[in-house]
Design an enzyme around this catalytic site. Structure first.
Site, PDB file in Angstrom:
ATOM      1  N   ASP A  51       0.795  -1.351  -0.014  1.00 39.16           N
ATOM      2  CA  ASP A  51       0.222  -0.147  -0.012  1.00 39.16           C
ATOM      3  C   ASP A  51       0.978   1.329   0.015  1.00 39.16           C
ATOM      4  O   ASP A  51       2.013   1.340   0.557  1.00 39.16           O
ATOM      5  CB  ASP A  51      -0.815  -0.118   1.310  1.00 39.16           C
ATOM      6  CG  ASP A  51      -2.047   0.741   1.172  1.00 39.16           C
ATOM      7  OD1 ASP A  51      -2.090   1.636   0.310  1.00 39.16           O
ATOM      8  OD2 ASP A  51      -2.824   0.835   2.117  1.00 39.16           O
ATOM      9  N   ASP A  60      -6.237  -7.126  -1.938  1.00 40.22           N
ATOM     10  CA  ASP A  60      -6.818  -6.686  -0.555  1.00 40.22           C
ATOM     11  C   ASP A  60      -8.139  -6.358  -0.721  1.00 40.22           C
ATOM     12  O   ASP A  60      -8.822  -6.009  -1.493  1.00 40.22           O
ATOM     13  CB  ASP A  60      -5.654  -5.737   0.173  1.00 40.22           C
ATOM     14  CG  ASP A  60      -5.522  -5.666   1.601  1.00 40.22           C
ATOM     15  OD1 ASP A  60      -6.459  -6.431   2.200  1.00 40.22           O
ATOM     16  OD2 ASP A  60      -4.772  -5.112   2.115  1.00 40.22           O
ATOM     17  N   ASP A 117      -2.513 -10.618   9.521  1.00 37.12           N
ATOM     18  CA  ASP A 117      -1.647  -9.312   9.758  1.00 37.12           C
ATOM     19  C   ASP A 117      -0.789  -9.326  10.991  1.00 37.12           C
ATOM     20  O   ASP A 117       0.152  -8.587  11.312  1.00 37.12           O
ATOM     21  CB  ASP A 117      -2.271  -8.179   9.943  1.00 37.12           C
ATOM     22  CG  ASP A 117      -2.909  -7.505   8.543  1.00 37.12           C
ATOM     23  OD1 ASP A 117      -2.545  -7.819   7.386  1.00 37.12           O
ATOM     24  OD2 ASP A 117      -3.878  -6.728   8.523  1.00 37.12           O
TER      25      ASP A 117
HETATM   26  C1  DGJ Z   1      -4.237  -5.139   5.162  1.00 39.35           C
HETATM   27  C2  DGJ Z   1      -3.261  -6.030   4.789  1.00 39.35           C
HETATM   28  O1  DGJ Z   1      -3.626  -7.203   5.595  1.00 39.35           O
HETATM   29  C3  DGJ Z   1      -2.049  -5.769   5.153  1.00 39.35           C
HETATM   30  O2  DGJ Z   1      -1.038  -6.909   4.741  1.00 39.35           O
HETATM   31  C4  DGJ Z   1      -1.515  -4.482   4.053  1.00 39.35           C
HETATM   32  O3  DGJ Z   1      -1.471  -4.906   3.100  1.00 39.35           O
HETATM   33  C5  DGJ Z   1      -2.498  -3.570   4.298  1.00 39.35           C
HETATM   34  N1  DGJ Z   1      -3.959  -3.799   4.453  1.00 39.35           N
HETATM   35  C6  DGJ Z   1      -2.393  -2.540   3.488  1.00 39.35           C
HETATM   36  O4  DGJ Z   1      -2.983  -1.231   3.707  1.00 39.35           O
END
Ligand code: DGJ
Length: 730
Positions: free
Chosen positions: A344, A461, A531
């Site tokens: 991102d 995403d 995450d």
């Molecule tokens: C959520 C994802 O799970 C992360 O790995 C990352 O790509 C962020 N979004 C970026 O905004």
């Protein structure tokens, strides 16, 4: 696709007398009773039957349950299907009209057509039985030939009776940063429901997959297990009803909540597949079936080894710039990595994406950050000898974006109300039921790929739930179709992308592991497990996720400490040893690593390359669960020919004078002789058995002692210990 019709049996005299339909894979069998003019019944689901068993099956006791029970003619029971016919009649009675079996691309397809006894209303119950893996998929095709629309208020994919006894269910609950947690409970009388209503992401709160252990408390390597996975990207509902009969009744399908579906005359509603498997080798046995099926049939490029990558997110977050990206590419290349993924923060012209509150939808490079555009980055990747990948979130926009300014009518929102907004206080979901939005979303990928054909990897995403019910595209009397139409639109876009870009690797990410399911995976190569990259919590999450998904699909990255989610500090060796049990990657700023740390990672990447085929294409054997309170966990992968294996051992708690169990291995050839080599070694001295050989029998009966600590210099000691052993047969 080659389609060989080997039998079409429209209820013949022989079949009427037998009325038994066999749906079989190498080791799995479903037997149905399908007599013309009678209800379709399930008689057996489990291991293969001999002709003698089959002949006497009814006498042994069969469930005699309707294989797809409709609502309204025996109302107290749960139903798989509920229909309000055109004249308002809410009852449906289905009888067998015909059966066909054919072979399609290595699978046996069985279709049983049922008709309502009064109305021209049909349901075809379908089964796809794979001939190379033990998996049967079932789905239904619901067809309205009445003169006017009918309304479907329930539309399951399948139903299975499971004999009562000491039956336990294992499922995966969780949330953001805590996905895939294993829950195991005995099934008691009453109704148990596992469901999702997120609208977009469906594997955060729970999963659309379950396993039933039929012989008491679940065991990893023993006992009979039925596994089920609903292959659907949207809202789902799994129900286990236990009433006054000898059978648990398992129903699975799209969640019908707020999704009544008006089926027009001549329209056919096709439900998603419910995949069913059976193993008498415990939970791990059922997992092996899921993994083989996934690799061969359900995962994009399921049998092609994945690249080792560095993702920029935890390293720099939104702080993207050319020198920074180039440095990260140089660093991962120098450690032996093969791919760099820019996450991102790279886009937004009018509204630069400096944080998460703007610009989704404006997929134009931010020239302040990247003056030379994506093309330059791809060239630099090339110069470093690695591939380049990019992050997008194409289903979303922000109210602060050029896209929203142009197309406020493209977002999902309730009529007459301002839309609730998500991440950053401004995020909105695009309405994929709208074909114009589908074109636009396809165009995002198409545009990026056309401009930069050498992009090798896309991280797709999706960071918002469907929190507003309302489509500005669907007519007023079809608003309840929104959840379903959204996912039809999603599927249509993915189909188009895959038709044009079959080779690009695509990761399904949805706020971490929100899209780990088989409704999504056919278009995607892998998913981001969570995450949360903390190694200890990952052991728990990856353990659960591995019930249903193979390592090749589970992105697992080495990250920095203190961990950015739980702030735990684990050793680098421990983080490496955990990440190496999935699809290895890194999610760290290499610039902040010492030379010694980089060297450890370089060595780990080199070692991972030697075991990659075993990890990514091998068979899983989970040995000691992190959930069982033994203060350690252990698992292994064996190559299909049993010539190699990789054994993992992780301590999960450190207590002085603790007595950890000695772990027996599994899955080896008992008569094979395996030489042991420790990977990622940090100890000053090798393990006593380094380089020595043992029979598979010995290793499976006795295992090897694993020291509680590492023999390292005093200042390097810490409370994290782990081992990875590579076993190679002579
Ligand atoms: C959520 C994802 O799970 C992360 O790995 C990352 O790509 C962020 N979004 C970026 O905004």
């Amino acid at each position: 696709m080659k389609r060989i019709l080997f039998t079409i049996i429209l209820i013949s005299a022989a079949l009427v007398s037998m009325a038994q339909v066999r749906v079989t894979t190498p080791n799995l069998e479903l037997v149905l009773r399908a007599e013309k003019g009678s209800g379709l019944q399930v008689q057996h689901f489990g291991g293969r039957l001999s002709d003698t068993d089959l002949e006497n099956l009814s006498a042994a006791g069969v469930p005699n349950h309707n294989a797809y029970p409709p609502y309204g003619f025996w109302c107290p029971s749960e139903a798989s299907l509920a229909v309000t016919h055109a004249d308002g009649n809410m009852s449906t009675v289905l009888k067998v009209e015909g059966v066909s079996q054919e072979e399609d691309d290595g699978a046996q397809i069985t279709r049983i057509r049922l008709k309502d006894t009064v109305y021209p209303f049909y349901v075809t119950v379908c089964y796809r039985a794979y001939q190379d893996v033990d998996m049967i998929e079932t789905w239904t095709e619901i067809e309205n030939l009445e003169k006017k629309p009918v309304v479907l208020t329930r539309f399951d994919s399948g139903y299975l009776p499971i004999r009562r006894g000491d039956v336990w269910v294992s499922h995966l609950y969780g949330t953001w940063a805590n996905e895939g947690r294993v829950v195991q409970e005995r099934i008691e009388p009453g109704m148990m429901t596992i469901k999702n209503k997120d609208g977009i992401r469906n594997s955060h709160t729970d999963h659309a997959e379950v396993m039933f252990s039929l012989d008491g408390k679940p065991q990893e390597n023993a006992g009979r297990v039925i596994g089920a996975a609903l292959c659907y990207s949207g809202n789902y509902e799994l129900r286990i009803d236990t009433r006054d009969t000898d059978w648990h009744q398992f129903y699975a399908g799209i969640n019908p909540d707020n999704s009544a579906y008006t089926l027009a005359p001549k329209e056919i509603f096709v439900t998603p597949e419910l995949a069913l498997t059976y193993s008498d080798e415990g939970l791990s046995g059922a997992s092996r079936n899921f993994h083989r099926w996934a690799r061969n049939h359900k995962l994009a490029h399921g049998n092609e080894l994945r690249k080792i990558l560095l993702n920029s997110w935890e390293g720099v977050y939104f702080d993207i710039n050319e020198p920074g990206m180039d440095q990260m590419m140089a660093d991962i290349a120098s450690m032996g990595g093969e791919l760099f993924v820019m996450d991102d923060g790279w886009f937004g012209e009018k509204y630069p994406r400096l944080t998460d509150n703007c610009a989704l939808g404006d997929w134009k490079v931010d020239r302040n950050k990247l003056p030379n555009g994506i093309g330059w980055l791809v060239e630099q990747a090339d110069r470093h000898g690695i591939s380049f990948g990019i992050w997008i979130e194409p289903e979303m926009t922000n109210s602060v974006s050029e896209l929203y300014e142009k197309h406020p009518d493209w977002v999902i929102k309730a009529p007459e109300r301002d839309a609730l907004q998500g991440r950053g206080g401004t995020q909105l979901v695009l309405d994929l039921s709208n074909p114009a939005v589908q074109d636009y979303v396809f165009g995002i990928v198409d545009g990026i790929m056309t401009e930069n054909p050498r992009i090798d990897y896309i991280k797709w995403d999706a960071n918002m739930s469907l929190v507003n019910h309302g489509s500005q595209y669907l007519p007023k009397d079809r608003q309840s179709h929104l959840y379903i139409e959204y996912h039809r639109g999603f599927a249509a876009v993915c189909d188009r992308i895959r038709a044009k870009y079959p080779d690009v690797t695509i990761q399904a990410c949805a706020s971490g592991g929100g899209r780990a399911n088989y409704g999504v995976l056919p278009w995607f190569d892998e998913f981001w497990v969570s995450d949360n990259t903390d190694a200890l919590q990952r052991i728990h999450m990856q353990w659960g996720t591995s019930y249903f998904f193979p390592a090749i699909a589970m992105a697992s990255h080495i990250s920095a400490v203190p961990n950015h989610t739980v702030f735990r500090t684990t050793s680098l060796k421990y983080r490496i040893d955990v990440a190496m049990s999935g699809r290895l990657g890194m999610e760290i700023q290499p610039k902040n690593m010492t030379d010694e740390e980089k060297e450890l990672c370089r060595k780990a990447i080199a070692d991972y390359k030697t075991i990659r085929p075993v990890v990514q294409l091998g068979d899983i054997y989970r040995l000691v669960s992190p959930y069982d309170g033994h203060n350690m966990a252990s698992m292994m992968y064996c190559s299909q020919d049993k010539s190699q294996a990789v054994f993992y051992w992780w301590k999960t708690e450190t207590l002085y004078d603790d007595h950890l169990p000695r772990v027996k291995m599994a899955g080896l050839d008992p008569s094979g002789i395996y030489r042991i080599h420790e990977l990622n070694r940090i100890d000053n001295e090798p393990l006593p058995y380094e380089g020595l050989a043992f029979t598979g029998k010995f290793l499976m009966e006795n295992g090897l002692e694993i020291p509680l600590k590492h023999k390292v210099d005093y200042h390097k000691q810490n409370d994290w210990s782990s081992r990875v052993l590579h076993l190679v047969a002579e």
